[in-house]
Design a protein around this motif. Structure first.
Motif, PDB file in Angstrom:
ATOM      1  N   GLN A 230      68.881  25.594  74.023  1.00 13.95           N
ATOM      2  CA  GLN A 230      68.123  26.273  75.171  1.00 13.95           C
ATOM      3  C   GLN A 230      68.242  27.578  75.371  1.00 13.95           C
ATOM      4  N   GLN A 231      69.303  27.983  75.402  1.00 12.01           N
ATOM      5  CA  GLN A 231      69.557  29.638  75.593  1.00 12.01           C
ATOM      6  C   GLN A 231      69.222  30.552  74.250  1.00 12.01           C
ATOM      7  N   ASN A 232      69.027  29.867  73.421  1.00  9.76           N
ATOM      8  CA  ASN A 232      68.700  30.718  72.088  1.00  9.76           C
ATOM      9  C   ASN A 232      67.360  30.324  71.756  1.00  9.76           C
ATOM     10  N   GLY A 233      66.426  29.665  72.551  1.00  8.32           N
ATOM     11  CA  GLY A 233      65.130  29.190  72.189  1.00  8.32           C
ATOM     12  C   GLY A 233      65.000  28.553  70.735  1.00  8.32           C
ATOM     13  N   VAL A 234      65.993  27.599  70.365  1.00  8.55           N
ATOM     14  CA  VAL A 234      65.712  26.920  69.181  1.00  8.55           C
ATOM     15  C   VAL A 234      64.678  25.880  69.331  1.00  8.55           C
ATOM     16  N   LYS A 235      63.821  25.787  68.601  1.00  7.82           N
ATOM     17  CA  LYS A 235      62.407  24.932  68.819  1.00  7.82           C
ATOM     18  C   LYS A 235      62.948  23.748  67.719  1.00  7.82           C
ATOM     19  N   ILE A 236      62.896  22.596  68.231  1.00  7.31           N
ATOM     20  CA  ILE A 236      62.898  21.423  67.259  1.00  7.31           C
ATOM     21  C   ILE A 236      61.958  20.457  67.601  1.00  7.31           C
ATOM     22  N   ASP A 237      60.908  20.432  66.775  1.00  5.31           N
ATOM     23  CA  ASP A 237      59.576  20.130  66.975  1.00  5.31           C
ATOM     24  C   ASP A 237      59.439  18.525  66.122  1.00  5.31           C
ATOM     25  N   GLU A 238      60.564  18.318  65.301  1.00  2.86           N
ATOM     26  CA  GLU A 238      60.353  17.031  64.603  1.00  2.86           C
ATOM     27  C   GLU A 238      60.159  15.725  65.485  1.00  2.86           C
ATOM     28  N   PRO A 239      59.141  15.024  64.991  1.00  2.80           N
ATOM     29  CA  PRO A 239      58.695  13.815  65.799  1.00  2.80           C
ATOM     30  C   PRO A 239      59.500  12.703  65.943  1.00  2.80           C
ATOM     31  N   PHE A 240      60.794  12.848  65.234  1.00  9.24           N
ATOM     32  CA  PHE A 240      61.917  11.754  65.494  1.00  9.24           C
ATOM     33  C   PHE A 240      63.064  12.203  66.214  1.00  9.24           C
ATOM     34  N   ARG A 241      62.876  13.397  66.890  1.00 15.87           N
ATOM     35  CA  ARG A 241      64.198  13.772  67.538  1.00 15.87           C
ATOM     36  C   ARG A 241      64.838  13.011  68.642  1.00 15.87           C
ATOM     37  N   ALA A 242      63.929  12.107  69.107  1.00 19.58           N
ATOM     38  CA  ALA A 242      64.662  11.115  70.445  1.00 19.58           C
ATOM     39  C   ALA A 242      64.913   9.777  69.654  1.00 19.58           C
ATOM     40  N   ASP A 243      64.709   9.525  68.229  1.00 20.78           N
ATOM     41  CA  ASP A 243      65.075   8.235  67.770  1.00 20.78           C
ATOM     42  C   ASP A 243      66.434   7.933  67.975  1.00 20.78           C
ATOM     43  N   TYR A 244      66.521   6.833  68.659  1.00 20.57           N
ATOM     44  CA  TYR A 244      68.131   6.351  68.749  1.00 20.57           C
ATOM     45  C   TYR A 244      68.813   7.087  69.811  1.00 20.57           C
ATOM     46  N   LEU A 245      68.218   7.936  70.656  1.00 23.21           N
ATOM     47  CA  LEU A 245      68.789   8.597  71.697  1.00 23.21           C
ATOM     48  C   LEU A 245      69.627   7.660  72.813  1.00 23.21           C
ATOM     49  N   ASN A 246      69.052   6.424  72.882  1.00 23.69           N
ATOM     50  CA  ASN A 246      69.461   5.367  73.711  1.00 23.69           C
ATOM     51  C   ASN A 246      71.051   5.152  73.512  1.00 23.69           C
ATOM     52  N   ARG A 247      71.305   5.327  72.073  1.00 24.07           N
ATOM     53  CA  ARG A 247      72.981   5.184  71.991  1.00 24.07           C
ATOM     54  C   ARG A 247      73.695   5.803  72.857  1.00 24.07           C
ATOM     55  N   ALA A 248      73.327   7.257  73.155  1.00 24.70           N
ATOM     56  CA  ALA A 248      74.083   8.074  74.306  1.00 24.70           C
ATOM     57  C   ALA A 248      73.623   7.888  75.624  1.00 24.70           C
ATOM     58  N   LEU A 249      72.422   7.950  75.960  1.00 23.22           N
ATOM     59  CA  LEU A 249      71.731   7.528  77.111  1.00 23.22           C
ATOM     60  C   LEU A 249      71.289   6.355  77.369  1.00 23.22           C
ATOM     61  N   TYR A 250      72.332   5.165  77.528  1.00 22.39           N
ATOM     62  CA  TYR A 250      72.030   3.918  77.554  1.00 22.39           C
ATOM     63  C   TYR A 250      71.835   3.349  78.721  1.00 22.39           C
ATOM     64  N   LYS A 251      71.980   4.235  79.850  1.00 21.45           N
ATOM     65  CA  LYS A 251      71.889   3.824  81.091  1.00 21.45           C
ATOM     66  C   LYS A 251      70.673   4.499  81.914  1.00 21.45           C
ATOM     67  N   CYS A 252      69.697   3.732  82.779  1.00 17.92           N
ATOM     68  CA  CYS A 252      68.528   4.379  83.052  1.00 17.92           C
ATOM     69  C   CYS A 252      68.865   5.082  84.608  1.00 17.92           C
ATOM     70  N   PRO A 253      68.784   6.320  84.973  1.00 17.06           N
ATOM     71  CA  PRO A 253      69.001   6.946  86.108  1.00 17.06           C
ATOM     72  C   PRO A 253      67.955   6.463  87.210  1.00 17.06           C
ATOM     73  N   HIS A 254      66.883   5.929  86.764  1.00 14.99           N
ATOM     74  CA  HIS A 254      65.977   5.610  87.793  1.00 14.99           C
ATOM     75  C   HIS A 254      66.497   4.154  88.471  1.00 14.99           C
ATOM     76  N   CYS A 255      66.364   3.327  87.594  1.00 14.72           N
ATOM     77  CA  CYS A 255      66.718   1.672  87.988  1.00 14.72           C
ATOM     78  C   CYS A 255      68.235   1.351  87.786  1.00 14.72           C
ATOM     79  N   LEU A 256      68.890   1.997  87.115  1.00 10.32           N
ATOM     80  CA  LEU A 256      70.477   1.818  86.787  1.00 10.32           C
ATOM     81  C   LEU A 256      70.478   0.776  85.857  1.00 10.32           C
ATOM     82  N   ALA A 257      69.558   0.313  85.338  1.00 12.39           N
ATOM     83  CA  ALA A 257      69.807  -0.644  84.276  1.00 12.39           C
ATOM     84  C   ALA A 257      70.584  -0.231  83.085  1.00 12.39           C
ATOM     85  N   GLU A 258      71.526  -1.127  82.354  1.00 11.01           N
ATOM     86  CA  GLU A 258      71.913  -0.387  81.068  1.00 11.01           C
ATOM     87  C   GLU A 258      71.686  -1.264  79.782  1.00 11.01           C
ATOM     88  N   GLY A 259      71.736  -0.703  78.686  1.00 15.80           N
ATOM     89  CA  GLY A 259      71.287  -1.205  77.693  1.00 15.80           C
ATOM     90  C   GLY A 259      69.963  -1.746  77.292  1.00 15.80           C
TER      91      GLY A 259
END
Length: 429
Positions: A230-259
């Motif tokens: 963010q600080q260095n303005g590095v642009k990552i525009d690959e269309p797969f950049r959020a693939d499998y992000l659920n592995r790290a962000l497994y819990k929903c902060p909106h409804c608190l459901a996990e997995g």
């Protein structure tokens, strides 16, 4: 990865134990080969590095190279910075499976992640004294899940005192952004750079206590790869950049459901409540509708850590999942043992299986962290526990992602139980 099937648990336990071997002198041929095959990757990433105080280190003087661990390119970076200096590499023992000879020619020293092994220090000292070789070590022992630093072992300061050789710290920028662990080895077009800093001289090491050394290293190993982007303005525009992000962000902060989250394309979706978040080209999380609870991935991950700790403190934390079990007792292969069940609670880990033959318990104080990995050798996500005699690789089969939460829980349990033990009156058992 070489896998053997058709063995019973007793067969694996009864296999003859191989005698421990001293590390080999790093081969100049293989150092040169690694340096050569690294060129395409380093050119593709526009790699460059900066040296700080490295003139203090003579060419023939061995040193301890400590490096943050982001992806496979780390080894190529070290080859570029330090070639032709010879160095032995502290490497996870499963990296030796099926290629023991090659790894030893390179100069690798096998170790089991998050398993106490005094033999590792002896092997490092042997390489320094016998071969006048430097040592390359990734002290975090595991890849970062969220792009920030992972815990360092408390024993590191004592290890440095015993080695008594200069300490050099190599810190990379861009390596995680190029190839984050959660993304299934899909590489992005990101420039990579590094800083090699002469941190401690032998005289500095003598003057400082192990705790002072640990505190200094903790400062040096403090980083946030998403903030860097963010600080260095590095642009990552690959269309797969959020693939499998659920592995790290497994819990929903909106409804608190996990997995129930799923990362696909550029979007993370919670299938429990339907809320969606975009991972932007600048590295921020942005809700497509409503409030963005966490715009920063490490903040989201840190919130998950706090949630896990609260569960533990309330006595509510409990992992109970079916797993496929593999075991390692040597570097010939890993052995498929079949199905089992893994539980994790305030009491630690409990692994059962193999028709009742396997019943392994690992207490919370066994390790300050956990060997957990995504897409391990392209086989799947794992939780690894065990001893210096045998390691159990557990592949969870239940729905949802549990690997990240289990590592967070293991780290928080260690802190809680250790604090309780220290404050417990000496006359109590």
């Amino acid at each position: 990865m070489k896998i053997k099937r058709g063995f019973t648990y007793k067969d694996v336990l009864d296999k003859p134990k191989k005698q421990e071997r001293k590390p080999n002198k790093p081969s100049f041929f293989f150092r040169t080969l690694i340096r050569t095959v690294s060129i395409p990757d380093l050119l593709a990433t526009g790699f460059k590095y900066e040296s700080i105080g490295m003139d203090k280190l003579s060419k023939k003087e061995p040193c301890l190279i400590l490096m943050n661990h982001s992806s496979f390119i780390d080894l190529e970076i070290v080859s570029r910075i330090f070639y032709p200096r010879k160095y032995n590499i502290v490497c996870t023992s499963d990296g030796f499976i099926g290629k023991d000879w090659l790894m030893r020619q390179i100069g690798c020293i096998p170790t089991k992640k998050f398993v106490s092994e005094i033999s590792l220090l002896h092997d490092m000292m042997y390489a320094v004294k016998r071969y006048n070789s430097s040592i390359l070590m990734y002290p975090e022992a595991s890849y970062s899940f969220d792009g920030t630093a992972t815990p360092l072992p408390e024993s590191l300061g004592r290890c440095i005192k015993m080695l008594g050789i200069p300490v050099v710290v190599v810190k990379t920028e861009g390596a995680f952004a190029r190839d984050p662990l959660y993304n299934n080895r899909q590489k992005r077009k990101v420039k990579v750079s590094a800083t090699a800093e002469y941190l401690l001289s032998p005289e500095d090491i003598k003057e400082k206590s192990p705790r002072e050394i640990n505190d200094l290293l903790k400062q040096k190993f403090s980083f946030d790869n998403f903030l860097w982007q963010q600080q260095n303005g590095v642009k990552i525009d690959e269309p797969f950049r959020a693939d499998y992000l659920n592995r790290a962000l497994y819990k929903c902060p909106h409804c608190l459901a996990e997995g129930k989250t799923e990362g696909k394309g550029t979007i993370l979706t919670c299938h429990a409540c339907g809320k969606q978040y975009e991972l932007t080209e600048q590295g921020y999380m942005r809700a497509l509708d409503g409030e963005t609870e966490f715009a920063h991935v490490p903040d989201w991950y840190d919130w998950e850590r706090k949630c896990v700790r609260e569960e533990i403190e309330r006595g509510e934390y409990n992992l109970d999942v079916p797993v496929d079990i593999y075991a390692m007792v040597d570097t010939e292969c890993i052995y498929e043992l079949g199905e089992g069940r893994l539980t994790h609670s305030r009491e630690g880990f409990h692994l059962t299986g193999c028709d009742g033959e396997l019943d392994y318990v690992q207490k919370p104080l066994a390790s300050y962290s956990l060997y957990a990995d995504y897409y391990w050798y392209k086989l799947g996500d794992i939780i690894c526990i065990g001893t210096k005699e045998i390691l159990y690789y557990c592949f969870p089969k239940g729905e949802g992602d549990v690997v990240a939460k289990t590592r967070l829980a293991a780290e928080e349990l260690y802190k809680i139980v250790r604090a309780e033990k220290r404050t417990k009156p000496s006359n109590e058992k």
